[in-house]
Scaffold this motif. Structure first.
Motif, PDB file in Angstrom:
ATOM      1  N   GLY A  28       0.723  -1.256   0.043  1.00 46.67           N
ATOM      2  CA  GLY A  28       0.216  -0.100   0.061  1.00 46.67           C
ATOM      3  C   GLY A  28       0.740   1.162   0.004  1.00 46.67           C
ATOM      4  N   ASP A  29       0.258   2.373   0.248  1.00 45.67           N
ATOM      5  CA  ASP A  29       0.942   3.737   0.504  1.00 45.67           C
ATOM      6  C   ASP A  29       1.673   3.867   1.461  1.00 45.67           C
ATOM      7  OD1 ASP A  29      -0.051   4.242  -2.320  1.00 45.67           O
ATOM      8  OD2 ASP A  29      -1.689   5.240  -1.258  1.00 45.67           O
ATOM      9  N   ASP A  30       1.409   3.317   2.719  1.00 44.86           N
ATOM     10  CA  ASP A  30       2.026   3.514   3.834  1.00 44.86           C
ATOM     11  C   ASP A  30       2.682   2.422   4.488  1.00 44.86           C
ATOM     12  OD1 ASP A  30      -0.180   2.332   4.449  1.00 44.86           O
ATOM     13  OD2 ASP A  30      -0.781   3.829   6.095  1.00 44.86           O
ATOM     14  N   ALA A  31       3.162   1.310   3.914  1.00 41.53           N
ATOM     15  CA  ALA A  31       3.599  -0.116   4.469  1.00 41.53           C
ATOM     16  C   ALA A  31       4.636  -0.631   3.309  1.00 41.53           C
ATOM     17  CB  ALA A  31       2.717  -0.868   5.038  1.00 41.53           C
ATOM     18  N   ALA A  32       5.572  -1.089   3.673  1.00 43.27           N
ATOM     19  CA  ALA A  32       6.458  -2.028   2.885  1.00 43.27           C
ATOM     20  C   ALA A  32       7.184  -3.109   3.625  1.00 43.27           C
ATOM     21  CB  ALA A  32       7.656  -0.968   2.250  1.00 43.27           C
ATOM     22  N   CYS A  33       7.450  -4.128   3.100  1.00 42.74           N
ATOM     23  CA  CYS A  33       8.175  -5.194   3.477  1.00 42.74           C
ATOM     24  C   CYS A  33       9.725  -5.036   2.578  1.00 42.74           C
ATOM     25  CB  CYS A  33       7.500  -6.545   3.458  1.00 42.74           C
ATOM     26  SG  CYS A  33       8.656  -7.851   4.005  1.00 42.74           S
ATOM     27  N   ILE A  34      10.726  -5.339   3.349  1.00 41.78           N
ATOM     28  CA  ILE A  34      12.241  -5.616   2.633  1.00 41.78           C
ATOM     29  C   ILE A  34      12.806  -6.638   3.084  1.00 41.78           C
ATOM     30  CG2 ILE A  34      13.396  -3.697   3.933  1.00 41.78           C
ATOM     31  CD1 ILE A  34      15.111  -3.109   1.651  1.00 41.78           C
ATOM     32  N   THR A  57      14.654  -9.496   7.214  1.00 42.61           N
ATOM     33  CA  THR A  57      13.484  -8.967   6.698  1.00 42.61           C
ATOM     34  C   THR A  57      13.122  -7.917   7.663  1.00 42.61           C
ATOM     35  OG1 THR A  57      12.568 -11.065   5.973  1.00 42.61           O
ATOM     36  CG2 THR A  57      10.820  -9.461   6.244  1.00 42.61           C
ATOM     37  N   ARG A  58      12.713  -6.705   7.113  1.00 40.98           N
ATOM     38  CA  ARG A  58      12.085  -5.535   7.942  1.00 40.98           C
ATOM     39  C   ARG A  58      10.864  -5.157   7.307  1.00 40.98           C
ATOM     40  NH1 ARG A  58      16.045  -2.832  11.028  1.00 40.98           N
ATOM     41  NH2 ARG A  58      18.137  -3.894  10.553  1.00 40.98           N
ATOM     42  N   VAL A  59       9.797  -4.729   8.313  1.00 42.03           N
ATOM     43  CA  VAL A  59       8.715  -4.239   7.838  1.00 42.03           C
ATOM     44  C   VAL A  59       8.641  -2.759   8.103  1.00 42.03           C
ATOM     45  CG1 VAL A  59       6.180  -4.303   8.027  1.00 42.03           C
ATOM     46  CG2 VAL A  59       7.576  -6.473   8.073  1.00 42.03           C
ATOM     47  N   TRP A  60       8.228  -1.884   7.222  1.00 42.85           N
ATOM     48  CA  TRP A  60       8.302  -0.124   7.607  1.00 42.85           C
ATOM     49  C   TRP A  60       6.723   0.338   7.343  1.00 42.85           C
ATOM     50  CZ3 TRP A  60      12.511   2.202   8.631  1.00 42.85           C
ATOM     51  CH2 TRP A  60      13.886   1.405   8.540  1.00 42.85           C
ATOM     52  N   HIS A  71       8.844  -3.888  12.560  1.00 41.84           N
ATOM     53  CA  HIS A  71       9.176  -5.344  12.719  1.00 41.84           C
ATOM     54  C   HIS A  71      10.594  -5.672  12.047  1.00 41.84           C
ATOM     55  CE1 HIS A  71       8.673  -9.554  13.431  1.00 41.84           C
ATOM     56  NE2 HIS A  71       9.140  -9.743  12.229  1.00 41.84           N
ATOM     57  N   PHE A  72      11.418  -6.576  12.764  1.00 48.90           N
ATOM     58  CA  PHE A  72      12.719  -6.953  12.290  1.00 48.90           C
ATOM     59  C   PHE A  72      12.755  -8.616  12.600  1.00 48.90           C
ATOM     60  CE2 PHE A  72      17.293  -8.062  13.197  1.00 48.90           C
ATOM     61  CZ  PHE A  72      17.596  -7.783  11.995  1.00 48.90           C
ATOM     62  N   HIS A  73      13.185  -9.252  11.379  1.00 49.21           N
ATOM     63  CA  HIS A  73      13.683 -10.751  11.779  1.00 49.21           C
ATOM     64  C   HIS A  73      14.905 -11.170  11.006  1.00 49.21           C
ATOM     65  CE1 HIS A  73      13.078 -15.190  12.173  1.00 49.21           C
ATOM     66  NE2 HIS A  73      13.432 -15.113  10.927  1.00 49.21           N
TER      67      HIS A  73
END
Length: 83
Positions: A28-34, A57-60, A71-73
């Motif tokens: 979406g416009d306000d969340a990303a996973c890298i 993995t990081r969730v922004w 979130h970080f893993h």
């Protein structure tokens, strides 16, 4: 190149971190996973060059116009011999 440049250095902390194969998934416009592979090259206390690799993995989430890591893993930690 990192090891050749630093093998005679007295530094014992991780010196070089490289992010390999990054993949960004917009949620979406306000969340990303890298997700990516983190490669760390360093010299141990005896001056021996070592490499450590992990998958991260990081969730922004975008809050108030700023990206915040929510979130970080980390997994699959590997070390070079004698680390």
């Amino acid at each position: 190149k990192f090891y050749f440049d630093n093998v005679h250095s007295k530094r014992v902390t991780p010196i070089n971190t490289t992010i390999l194969s990054p993949h960004v998934h917009m949620l979406g416009d306000d969340a990303a996973c890298i997700c990516y592979v983190r490669l760390q090259q360093f010299l141990n206390s005896s001056g021996v060059p070592l490499t450590r690799q992990s998958e991260e993995t990081r969730v922004w989430h975008k809050k108030g116009g700023h990206w915040v890591n929510v979130h970080f893993h980390r997994s699959n930690m590997t070390n070079s011999p004698d680390s």
